[in-house]
Write an enzyme that holds these catalytic residues in place. Sequence first.
Site, mmCIF file in Angstrom:
data_model
loop_
_atom_site.group_PDB
_atom_site.id
_atom_site.type_symbol
_atom_site.label_atom_id
_atom_site.label_comp_id
_atom_site.label_asym_id
_atom_site.label_seq_id
_atom_site.Cartn_x
_atom_site.Cartn_y
_atom_site.Cartn_z
ATOM 1 N N ASN A 35 15.161 -1.860 2.064
ATOM 2 C CA ASN A 35 13.779 -2.295 2.315
ATOM 3 C C ASN A 35 13.061 -2.602 1.005
ATOM 4 O OD1 ASN A 35 12.781 -2.316 5.221
ATOM 5 N ND2 ASN A 35 14.049 -0.476 5.164
ATOM 6 N N ARG A 113 11.299 12.639 1.926
ATOM 7 C CA ARG A 113 10.479 13.853 1.890
ATOM 8 C C ARG A 113 9.117 13.599 2.531
ATOM 9 N NH1 ARG A 113 12.943 17.504 -1.279
ATOM 10 N NH2 ARG A 113 14.691 16.545 -2.395
ATOM 11 N N VAL A 114 8.611 14.654 3.165
ATOM 12 C CA VAL A 114 7.273 14.556 3.758
ATOM 13 C C VAL A 114 6.260 14.847 2.651
ATOM 14 C CG1 VAL A 114 5.707 15.536 5.480
ATOM 15 C CG2 VAL A 114 8.145 15.276 6.011
ATOM 16 N N ASN A 129 4.447 3.294 5.397
ATOM 17 C CA ASN A 129 5.831 3.708 5.651
ATOM 18 C C ASN A 129 6.430 2.797 6.714
ATOM 19 O OD1 ASN A 129 8.177 5.424 5.644
ATOM 20 N ND2 ASN A 129 7.429 6.360 7.548
ATOM 21 N N HIS A 131 9.389 2.858 9.850
ATOM 22 C CA HIS A 131 10.170 3.796 10.654
ATOM 23 C C HIS A 131 10.983 3.010 11.685
ATOM 24 C CE1 HIS A 131 11.151 7.666 12.381
ATOM 25 N NE2 HIS A 131 10.918 7.164 13.583
ATOM 26 N N ASP A 163 -0.375 9.418 7.129
ATOM 27 C CA ASP A 163 -1.347 10.514 7.105
ATOM 28 C C ASP A 163 -0.582 11.825 6.930
ATOM 29 O OD1 ASP A 163 -0.271 11.069 9.552
ATOM 30 O OD2 ASP A 163 -2.053 10.568 10.724
ATOM 31 N N GLU A 164 -1.198 12.934 7.277
ATOM 32 C CA GLU A 164 -0.565 14.230 6.992
ATOM 33 C C GLU A 164 0.640 14.518 7.883
ATOM 34 O OE1 GLU A 164 -3.732 13.634 6.982
ATOM 35 O OE2 GLU A 164 -4.478 14.422 5.072
ATOM 36 N N ASP A 167 5.582 10.590 10.324
ATOM 37 C CA ASP A 167 5.653 9.313 11.044
ATOM 38 C C ASP A 167 4.485 9.140 12.020
ATOM 39 O OD1 ASP A 167 8.055 8.740 9.699
ATOM 40 O OD2 ASP A 167 9.201 9.876 11.171
#
Length: 215
Positions: A35, A113-114, A129, A131, A163-164, A167
């Site tokens: 990507n 990683r989150v 992001n 997905h 956001d927090e 996904d």
Amino acid sequence: MSSEALAKEEAKDLLLEMPERRSRIAILLSGRGSNFEAIADAVESGLIPRAAIVAVISDAPDARGLAIARERGLPAHAVDRREFASRGDHEAAILRVLEGARPDLICLAGYMRVLSPQFVARYRGKIVNIHPALLPKFAGLHAQRQALEAGEALSGCTVHFVDEGTDTGPVILQKTFPILPGDTEESLSERILSEEHRAYPEAIARVLSGPEEES
Ligand code: GRF
């Protein structure tokens, strides 16, 4: 013309001659980086107009994506998670790279990683992001397998603001297509990935161009 008016005219001329400011894109990745390559191609071809990739950061020093960034002459940074005592220290090191790169947009491209709430807060609205599923369905790992196991008729990919959550976050763009009879996790993943390579640059161009003017 007064000297003040003359100076104003000169300033206007200079501004007109100035090349338009480029949008600064940073990439976070952990692996293959296909990507990222699609984004870099789109920046080069002008599909993402007036943009530059100012940093490619990986938490895995041997990521293929990082090697590709180096080959393309882009600023590549390995920030190896194993070299840091805590997640906070690791993220602080990534944030230092980002502060130097001054990105307008941070694109997660297979970053495994989150991000912590503190990280997200620092760049709120500026992290996107991609997905491999039609979110909000099938967040997290093995999204393609989850879709097959659920017997879905449709699949696709989603580009969204980060956001927090994992996904979650507002959707920017989705591409949808049918799951074919006989599709395996591998065949479906392949089709989704090639769709991602079109969707991600399109979504980035849309975000960077700002809100559409009302007619
Ligand atoms: C893609 O499937 C993307 O949707 C997911 O991670 C994968 C990254 O692939 N977030 P690549 O590293 O860009 O080839």
